[in-house]
Design a protein around this motif. Structure first.
Motif, mmCIF file in Angstrom:
data_model
loop_
_atom_site.group_PDB
_atom_site.id
_atom_site.type_symbol
_atom_site.label_atom_id
_atom_site.label_comp_id
_atom_site.label_asym_id
_atom_site.label_seq_id
_atom_site.Cartn_x
_atom_site.Cartn_y
_atom_site.Cartn_z
ATOM 1 N N GLY A 4 0.786 -1.218 0.000
ATOM 2 C CA GLY A 4 0.000 0.000 0.000
ATOM 3 C C GLY A 4 0.818 1.267 0.000
ATOM 4 O O GLY A 4 0.420 2.270 -0.603
ATOM 5 N N LEU A 55 2.133 1.786 -3.542
ATOM 6 C CA LEU A 55 1.000 2.112 -4.413
ATOM 7 C C LEU A 55 0.574 3.566 -4.203
ATOM 8 O O LEU A 55 0.318 4.293 -5.180
ATOM 9 N N ALA A 56 0.496 4.014 -2.958
ATOM 10 C CA ALA A 56 0.158 5.413 -2.681
ATOM 11 C C ALA A 56 1.213 6.347 -3.263
ATOM 12 O O ALA A 56 0.885 7.383 -3.855
ATOM 13 N N SER A 88 5.724 6.895 0.323
ATOM 14 C CA SER A 88 4.705 7.910 0.076
ATOM 15 C C SER A 88 5.133 9.274 0.616
ATOM 16 O O SER A 88 4.774 10.315 0.050
ATOM 17 N N VAL A 147 -3.764 10.815 0.575
ATOM 18 C CA VAL A 147 -3.135 9.659 -0.065
ATOM 19 C C VAL A 147 -1.769 9.394 0.567
ATOM 20 O O VAL A 147 -1.408 8.250 0.859
ATOM 21 N N TYR A 171 -8.336 3.601 4.469
ATOM 22 C CA TYR A 171 -7.804 3.833 3.122
ATOM 23 C C TYR A 171 -6.515 3.029 2.944
ATOM 24 O O TYR A 171 -6.316 2.354 1.917
ATOM 25 N N LEU A 215 -5.666 0.056 0.199
ATOM 26 C CA LEU A 215 -4.546 0.142 -0.740
ATOM 27 C C LEU A 215 -3.625 -1.066 -0.617
ATOM 28 O O LEU A 215 -3.165 -1.619 -1.621
ATOM 29 N N GLY A 251 -6.120 -1.103 -7.869
ATOM 30 C CA GLY A 251 -5.323 -0.290 -6.963
ATOM 31 C C GLY A 251 -4.692 0.903 -7.657
ATOM 32 O O GLY A 251 -4.716 2.026 -7.128
ATOM 33 N N ALA A 269 -5.469 4.805 -6.834
ATOM 34 C CA ALA A 269 -4.404 5.725 -6.445
ATOM 35 C C ALA A 269 -4.330 6.928 -7.379
ATOM 36 O O ALA A 269 -3.932 8.022 -6.963
ATOM 37 N N TRP A 304 -10.890 -5.591 -1.227
ATOM 38 C CA TRP A 304 -10.340 -5.504 0.133
ATOM 39 C C TRP A 304 -11.060 -6.470 1.072
ATOM 40 O O TRP A 304 -10.419 -7.163 1.874
#
Length: 404
Positions: free
Chosen positions: A32, A35-36, A90, A108, A250, A254, A265, A269, A286
């Motif tokens: 996650g 991905l973010a 991130s 995000v 969230y 993710l 995903g 994003a 999810w």
């Protein structure tokens, strides 16, 4: 190929490279946080008019790009990398986006921070938290970090097929905690019923909800001392105006999508205002992923070795890393947890600290003729199981134990 092949460029330096690039290829690890981070970079590139492609890969390798730039996200590999070690990827991506002259979505970024195992405001995420609070986009409150509110009901309880999971279904699927009712919506409903929570819970409702989860996460003969700290990510969440009810929820979505449905995903994003159909698809993936991970762990045979705990499970490949993380956070007294599916010839491993686990998985896989991958804090191994002479995943596990 090893995990660390280059120094991480400063935000201004990477922003300068991206600003001059005619095309950018983003490839993120399947978690996650990465991905973010990829979503933040992709949105910044879109805002500056730079063509890009974004995808998720369990073991990103910088791809050759004609007249373009390749950026790996979540692993320190290649000349333009944003690793997730030291601080969440991130957080670094948020800084790079700002250096490009774009105001990135702080929600995000904070979701990525939670997905990385941290909390908003920590590990270099203070700027993102400040931006979110100044914009009135987050508010910390009592309760549990779920992606849906208590007022939403399950699809089977409504006339609409696209309704969100109920509070009990969401609690059962959440991978931010491991309790006696994780993976069991009926059990979660039975646990919640005595609390009498309203559809629109007030602060007192949320405190009682959080107390229930906090106690149940550490209550069990097989619960590790680490569980009390691990469950903190699920408590006193930041409510947000994003596509999901809380920053932690969230993050959980993710992280599941990065493995269960990476295409969904990436779409999530990238979307500043996700369509209802995209949000529904994300919640469905999810929910499936979380329930499958908890149920696999409930049925696991768990053994302790010097330096690691191994949970032998029957689970889909996408679910194994989540099982390994749950074992690490809530069941393992050792610094490394392994989820092993002997029938499928696969394992996933998660470490408390960055110990070069991905390289250890590659080394162990090479020893038995399999494939290995990973980052400093997590990894995986796969071997062929189709016929005689194929590598043995138990041999890979032995080699991994030796390597760590």
């Amino acid at each position: 190929m090893t995990e660390a092949t280059s120094a991480t460029p400063a935000p201004d330096a990477l922003a300068g490279v991206l600003a001059d690039a005619p095309f950018v290829r983003l490839v993120a690890t399947d978690d996650g946080d990465a991905l973010a981070a990829a979503g933040l970079l992709a949105r910044a590139l879109r805002a500056t008019g730079t063509p890009f492609q974004a995808r998720v890969d369990r073991d990103p390798v910088p791809a050759d790009v004609d007249d373009g730039v390749a950026v790996t996200v979540g692993v320190d590999r290649g000349p333009h990398a944003i690793p997730g070690t030291g601080r969440p990827a991130s957080t670094a991506a948020f800084a790079v986006a700002r250096a490009l002259g774009v105001e990135p979505d702080p929600v995000v970024a904070l979701a990525g921070v939670v997905a990385a195992g941290s909390i908003p405001g920590a590990d270099g995420s203070g700027d993102a938290l400040d931006a979110a609070e100044r914009a009135g986009r987050v508010e910390r409150r009592p309760g549990v970090a779920l992606p849906v509110s208590g007022g939403e009901r399950a699809a089977h309880e409504t006339d609409g097929a696209d309704a969100a999971p109920s509070r009990a279904e969401a609690l059962a699927a959440s991978t931010l905690a491991s309790t006696r009712y994780s993976g069991d919506p009926d059990g979660a409903r039975d646990a919640l019923d005595p609390l009498g929570l309203s559809a629109d819970p007030d602060a007192d409702d949320r405190r009682r909800f959080a107390s229930l989860v906090a106690v149940d996460a550490v209550d069990g003969d097989d619960t590790s001392e680490r569980a009390a700290a691990a469950v903190e990510r699920a408590l006193r969440p930041y409510a947000t105006d994003g596509p999901f009810e809380t920053v932690g929820g969230y993050a959980d979505v993710l992280d599941a999508l990065a493995r269960e449905a990476p295409g969904t995903g990436v779409a999530l994003a990238l979307a500043s205002d996700p369509a209802p159909s995209l949000r529904t698809a994300a919640l469905d993936a999810w929910h499936r992923h979380g329930l499958a991970a908890h149920r696999a762990l409930d049925d696991a045979t768990v053994g302790r070795y010097d330096g690691c705990v191994v949970a032998r499970v029957d689970a889909a490949p996408a679910v194994l890393p989540t099982v390994a993380r749950l074992v690490r956070d809530f069941r393992s007294p050792e610094p490394v947890a392994v989820a092993l599916d002997e029938g499928a010839g696969r394992l996933a491993a998660a470490a408390v600290e960055p110990i070069g686990l991905g390289d250890a998985c590659r080394t162990a896989a090479d020893d038995v003729g399999g494939d290995g991958w990973g980052t400093p804090a997590r990894g995986g191994i796969a071997v062929e199981t189709a016929g005689p002479g194929d590598a043995d995943i138990t041999g890979a596990l032995a080699a991994l134990r030796e390597a760590i």
